[in-house]
Design an enzyme around this catalytic site. Structure first.
Site, PDB file in Angstrom:
ATOM      1  N   ASP A 172       0.863  -1.173   0.000  1.00 27.80           N
ATOM      2  CA  ASP A 172       0.000   0.000   0.000  1.00 27.80           C
ATOM      3  C   ASP A 172       0.909   1.235   0.000  1.00 27.80           C
ATOM      4  O   ASP A 172       2.142   1.142   0.036  1.00 27.80           O
ATOM      5  CB  ASP A 172      -0.972  -0.045   1.187  1.00 27.80           C
ATOM      6  CG  ASP A 172      -2.209   0.827   0.930  1.00 27.80           C
ATOM      7  OD1 ASP A 172      -2.171   1.691   0.036  1.00 27.80           O
ATOM      8  OD2 ASP A 172      -3.218   0.653   1.647  1.00 27.80           O
TER       9      ASP A 172
HETATM   10  C1  BGC Z   1      -5.209   3.001   0.296  1.00 26.86           C
HETATM   11  C2  BGC Z   1      -5.472   1.939  -0.734  1.00 26.86           C
HETATM   12  C3  BGC Z   1      -5.410   2.531  -2.119  1.00 26.86           C
HETATM   13  C4  BGC Z   1      -4.066   3.207  -2.313  1.00 26.86           C
HETATM   14  C5  BGC Z   1      -3.909   3.835  -3.690  1.00 26.86           C
HETATM   15  C6  BGC Z   1      -3.962   3.801  -0.017  1.00 26.86           C
HETATM   16  O1  BGC Z   1      -3.806   4.887   0.818  1.00 26.86           O
HETATM   17  O2  BGC Z   1      -5.092   2.406   1.568  1.00 26.86           O
HETATM   18  O3  BGC Z   1      -6.712   1.345  -0.493  1.00 26.86           O
HETATM   19  O4  BGC Z   1      -5.627   1.542  -3.077  1.00 26.86           O
HETATM   20  O5  BGC Z   1      -3.937   4.244  -1.355  1.00 26.86           O
HETATM   21  O6  BGC Z   1      -4.696   4.943  -3.839  1.00 26.86           O
END
Ligand code: BGC
Length: 757
Positions: free
Chosen positions: A312
Site C-alpha cells: 500500500d
Molecule cells: C489506500 C489503498 C489505495 C491506495 C492507492 C492507499 O492509501 O489504503 O486502499 O488503493 O492508497 O490509492
C-alpha cells in the site's frame, strides 16, 4: 457493451492462439517463454524498476500534490521514471478525476515512451482505485459503495456493477483496479467501514467473488480488453484495528483471523483474483509489510496465491518512519522484499528502486528473489495484453461509457440496497398529496450521496459533482405530487438555518430529515465519537418538537448512534452512500414507487460502547440480571422491512440427521400477505448447539433473494453440507463436529443432528 474494437481483438486472440505453445495463454498476450526470455534479458536495474510503482504526480508537470492544471505529462520526468529507472507501474490520478480523453492522452504518452524508448519495450502497468465505479474518470457511472451493495443481498448486481466499472475503467486506458476491499467490518469506528461488504465473513466472501468475476470476466488468460485485473485488499486484518483508527495496531488471535478475516481472501483467490494489496497496519506487533508468515507462508504456501502482491501507499517507507521496525529505509526495503512483496507503491521517489539494486549488488537479496516477483508482474501484464504492446483505445471504442443502461443499473443497486429500518405507523410510503419538508445536511448534497472516492480521494469537493444527477430534495420534488420545501437546517456538524426549517415544518405534513456524515476515508475519516454530531441531533429534536412526523434518512459512512432521535421518528431509512442515483432511489422508496428490499449487512449499535456483533458468543449476551438479553442493538444484522407483510412458514428438513457424505435440503415457504409485489432476502443462519470452541449464537451460512408477487407465496430451498457447519477448531483448521445444530430462517428454527460418519 459490444463494439467493433472488441470484436477485432477477440478475433485476433482466437486466430493467434492456435499457433501458441501454451494453449491457455493466447499468443497475442505472449507465452510463458516470452516472460522468461524477458527476465533472462533483464538487468538488476530493470528488474527493480518493474517492481517499482510511482504516483502519477511523479511524471506530471508541477510539484507532487501541486500539479499544474490541467494535469499533463512532463516528458523529462516521464523519461527519468520509465527510461532511466525502468519503472514498471504507475498509479492514481493527480488528485481529481479527468475526462476520458485526458486519461487516454496520459496513458498514450506513458506507453509511447515505454514501448519505444526503453531497451525491452515493456509497457507500463497502470493502476487506479475504481472503488464504486470508475470514480476518477469524469462522467463515469458512480455506483453505491460496497456496504450498500452488500445490503442488496443480491451478488449478481455486484457482478454487473463490477463489469461496468471494469468497462468504464478500461475506457480510460487503465487495466488494473485496486478493488474490492475484502476487509470485514468488525468495528464501526473504522473510517473505511463503508468500503467493505459489512461485518459477516460469508457475505464478504460471496460479494467479493461476485465483484472479482465482474472485474476480470469469465476468462483471465487473457483478461478481455473490456475487463480489468482486480486487486483484493488489504491483506490481512486491516479492519481489525483495536482503536478503530485507521492504520493502528490490530491484535487478532489466529483463530479469529482464520474464522473472520481470512475467508474473503481465500474465496477471492479461488475466484481467480489476479493481485492483492497489503495491509498498511501492524498485526499482532508485526507490520504486515514485513511479515513473512503472512505474506509468504500464508499467502503463497497455504493459499497458493500466484498473483502480484503490491504494497500500500508508502508502506515500505513506513516500516522505518512509522512502525520503527527498520532502522533505515534500506533495511525497510530488505524486510518488505524478503517478506514477500512483489511491487512497491513507493510512490513519490526512487529510493526503493535504488536500495533494491544495492541490496542485490551487495548479495543481501538474491537476484532470483527479484525474478520471482518480476515473473508475477510480467505475467499480469501478459494477461492484460500489455507485455509486448499497449493498444490504447479511442473514445469511440467504448460507446456504452456512462450510458443510460449503466445508470439504470446504478439506480437498481441503490433501490435494492436502501433499507427500511422502522415504519411503525406506516407513514411510508408517503402519500402523493403530502406536503413535504426536506431538510438536513444530506438533503441537497451529491457529495454525501457519493461518499469518499468520488472524483477526489475524500469526495468532499462538490465542484466535481455531476450536476445532471439529482440530490434527495431534487428527486423528491420530481416525484412528489404536492409542495416540497427545503431548508438545510444544519451542516453535518453545525447549525445553519434551523429556524427556517422549523418555520417550514409548520406548513408541511411530513418532514424528511436527511442526516449523516461528511464523506471521508482512511486517516481523514478517523472519528472520536460514534454519536451523530450534536447539531444534527438538535435539528431532528427541534423538528420533532413541531409535532410533525419525521422520516429519518441516514446517509452515513458507518452506523452512527441515533438512539436519541430514531425512536421518536415515524420512520427510519438507511440509505448508506447510494451514489449518483441515490437521490432518485431514495425518492422512489419514500414515495412507494419501489418496495424496499435492502437488509443491514451489519449490526447497527444502540450505544457507543456496546459494539457487540451479530455472531457474538452467548456469554456476550448475558445481562446484569443474568438473563441473555444484553445484545440489544438499535437494529440487528439482516434487519430490513418492506411495505409488504411477509410471513415465513415453519422450516422443513429432508432428514433429521446429516452425514458427511450427505446434503440436507432445507425448505421454507414465504408468503406475501400484502397487495404489493415484494423482493425478499432470505438469510439462513445456523447455530452449532455445542462445540469444542465456544460457538457463536448464530452464523450466516447461506442467503438468496426472491421475488414474491402480491398475495402469493414462494418456497425457498437451501442445501446444507458438512462444510457449511465448519468452524476453526483447536488445531486451527476447519472442523465439523458431531452434534446438534439449529437452523434459523425468519422467526422459525429447526434442529438436526450431524453425524460425522
Ligand atoms: C489506500 C489503498 C489505495 C491506495 C492507492 C492507499 O492509501 O489504503 O486502499 O488503493 O492508497 O490509492
Amino acid at each position: 457493451m459490444k463494439k467493433n474494437y472488441l470484436a477485432f481483438l477477440s478475433l485476433l486472440v482466437l486466430i493467434t492462439s492456435f499457433g501458441c505453445k501454451h494453449k491457455e495463454i493466447p499468443s497475442d498476450t505472449g507465452s510463458d517463454a516470452d516472460v522468461l526470455e524477458l527476465i533472462d534479458a533483464m538487468t538488476v536495474q530493470e528488474k527493480a524498476g518493474q517492481m517499482t510503482q510511482l504516483n502519477l504526480d511523479m511524471v506530471c508537470i508541477g510539484e507532487i500534490y501541486q500539479l499544474h492544471e490541467p494535469h499533463r505529462i512532463d516528458s523529462a520526468k516521464l523519461r527519468k521514471a520509465v527510461v532511466e529507472y525502468h519503472v514498471g507501474s504507475i498509479l492514481n490520478c493527480g488528485g481529481h478525476s479527468y475526462p476520458r480523453s485526458q486519461w487516454l492522452e496520459i496513458i498514450r504518452s506513458i506507453q509511447e515512451v515505454a514501448t519505444t524508448e526503453t531497451r525491452l519495450k515493456i509497457p507500463v502497468l497502470y493502476g487506479i482505485d475504481a472503488i464504486h465505479g470508475a470514480n476518477y474518470v469524469s462522467e463515469a457511472t458512480l455506483f453505491p459503495h460496497q456496504l450498500a451493495q452488500a445490503a442488496t443481498f443480491n451478488p449478481e448486481l455486484t457482478r454487473q456493477t463490477a463489469e461496468i466499472t471494469a468497462y468504464e475503467t478500461r475506457a480510460a486506458g487503465i487495466p488494473w483496479n485496486f478493488s474490492p476491499v475484502l476487509d470485514v467490518a468488525r468495528n464501526p469506528l473504522w473510517s473505511r467501514y463503508f468500503e467493505t461488504y459489512g461485518e459477516d465473513p460469508y457475505v464478504c466472501s460471496v460479494f467479493g467473488q461476485a465483484c472479482i468475476r465482474g472485474y476480470q470476466g469469465a476468462k483471465t488468460y487473457p483478461v478481455a480488453p473490456d475487463h480489468v485485473a482486480a486487486c483484493m485488499k488489504h491483506f490481512l486484518g486491516y479492519s481489525g484495528a483495536r482503536t478503530g483508527k485507521d492504520r493502528t495496531p490490530a491484535y487478532i488471535p489466529e483463530r479469529e483471523l482464520r474464522e473472520i478475516y481470512l475467508p474473503s481472501f481465500r474465496a477471492a483467490i479461488e475466484a481467480g483474483a489476479l493481485s492483492i494489496m497489503i495491509n498498511s497496519g501492524e498485526l499482532n506487533g508485526v507490520p504486515v509489510h514485513a511479515d513473512h508468515t503472512i505474506l509468504t507462508d500464508l499467502l503463497r504456501h497455504e493459499l497458493r496465491f500466484e498473483g502480484v502482491a503490491v504494497t500500500d501507499w508508502e508502506d515500505v517507507i513506513k516500516l522505518h518512519a512509522n512502525h520503527r521496525v527498520a532502522p533505515n529505509l534500506k533495511e525497510a526495503v530488505y524486510m518488505a522484499v524478503m517478506a514477500g512483496i512483489d511491487m512497491c507503491m513507493v510512490p513519490n521517489d526512487y529510493d526503493f528502486t535504488r536500495y533494491l539494486v544495492e541490496l542485490v549488488q551487495e548479495g543481501r537479496i538474491p537476484e532470483s528473489r527479484l525474478d520471482v516477483s518480476v515473473e508475477r508482474i510480467l505475467r499480469l501484464k501478459q494477461r492484460l495484453g500489455i507485455l509486448r504492446k499497449a493498444a490504447i483505445p479511442s473514445v469511440q471504442d467504448f460507446p456504452e461509457f456512462g450510458s443510460a443502461e449503466h445508470a439504470a443499473l446504478a439506480k437498481s443497486v441503490a433501490l435494492e440496497a436502501i433499507t427500511l429500518l422502522s415504519n411503525p405507523g406506516d407513514i411510508l410510503p408517503l402519500s402523493q398529496e403530502a406536503r413535504i419538508l426536506v431538510t438536513g445536511p444530506a438533503a441537497h448534497s451529491m457529495t454525501m450521496l457519493n461518499g469518499a472516492w468520488s472524483r477526489t480521494w475524500q469526495g468532499t469537493d462538490s465542484s466535481f459533482d455531476d450536476t445532471t444527477r439529482l440530490t434527495i430534495v431534487e428527486a423528491i420534488r420530481k416525484r412528489a405530487g404536492s409542495t416540497v420545501t427545503y431548508a438545510e437546517g444544519c451542516t453535518t456538524d453545525s447549525l445553519t438555518n434551523i429556524s427556517d426549517a422549523e418555520r417550514l415544518a409548520t406548513s408541511c405534513d411530513v418532514i424528511v430529515a436527511c442526516i449523516g456524515e461528511k464523506p471521508s476515508t482512511e486517516k481523514p475519516g478517523d472519528i472520536q465519537d460514534l454519536t451523530l454530531p450534536a447539531a444534527q441531533v438538535e435539528l431532528v429534536q427541534r423538528l420533532l418538537g413541531t409535532g410533525k412526523p419525521v422520516v429519518l434518512v441516514l446517509v452515513e459512512n458507518r452506523p452512527l448512534i441515533v438512539r436519541e432521535i430514531a425512536e421518536s421518528c415515524s420512520a427510519v431509512v438507511m440509505a448508506y452512500q447510494p451514489g449518483d442515483f441515490g437521490g432518485e432511489a431514495i425518492a422512489d422508496i419514500l414515495m412507494g414507487i419501489t418496495n424496499p428490499s435492502g437488509k443491514l449487512p451489519f449490526t447497527y449499535p444502540r450505544y457507543v460502547n456496546d459494539l457487540i456483533l451479530y455472531d457474538h458468543k452467548q456469554t456476550e449476551a448475558v445481562d446484569p440480571g443474568f438473563g441473555f438479553h444484553a445484545f440489544r442493538p438499535q437494529w440487528p444484522f439482516g434487519h430490513g422491512l418492506s411495505y409488504s407483510d411477509i410471513e415465513y412458514s415453519g422450516i422443513s428438513l429432508s432428514h433429521d440427521t446429516l452425514t458427511s457424505a450427505d446434503t440436507l435440503d432445507v425448505r421454507v415457504t414465504i408468503r406475501n400477505l400484502s397487495g404489493r409485489d415484494t423482493r425478499e432476502s432470505v438469510l439462513l443462519f445456523i447455530r452449532d448447539d455445542y462445540a469444542s470452541i465456544t460457538p457463536p449464537v448464530r452464523k450466516l451460512r447461506d442467503f438468496t433473494k426472491v421475488d414474491i408477487r402480491a398475495g402469493q407465496q414462494r418456497e425457498v430451498h437451501f442445501r446444507i453440507t458438512r462444510d457449511d457447519l465448519a468452524f476453526i477448531g483447536k488445531a486451527m483448521k476447519p472442523v465439523t463436529e458431531e452434534g446438534h445444530f439449529t437452523i434459523m430462517l425468519g422467526s422459525s428454527s429447526q434442529t438436526f443432528y450431524f453425524n460425522a460418519r
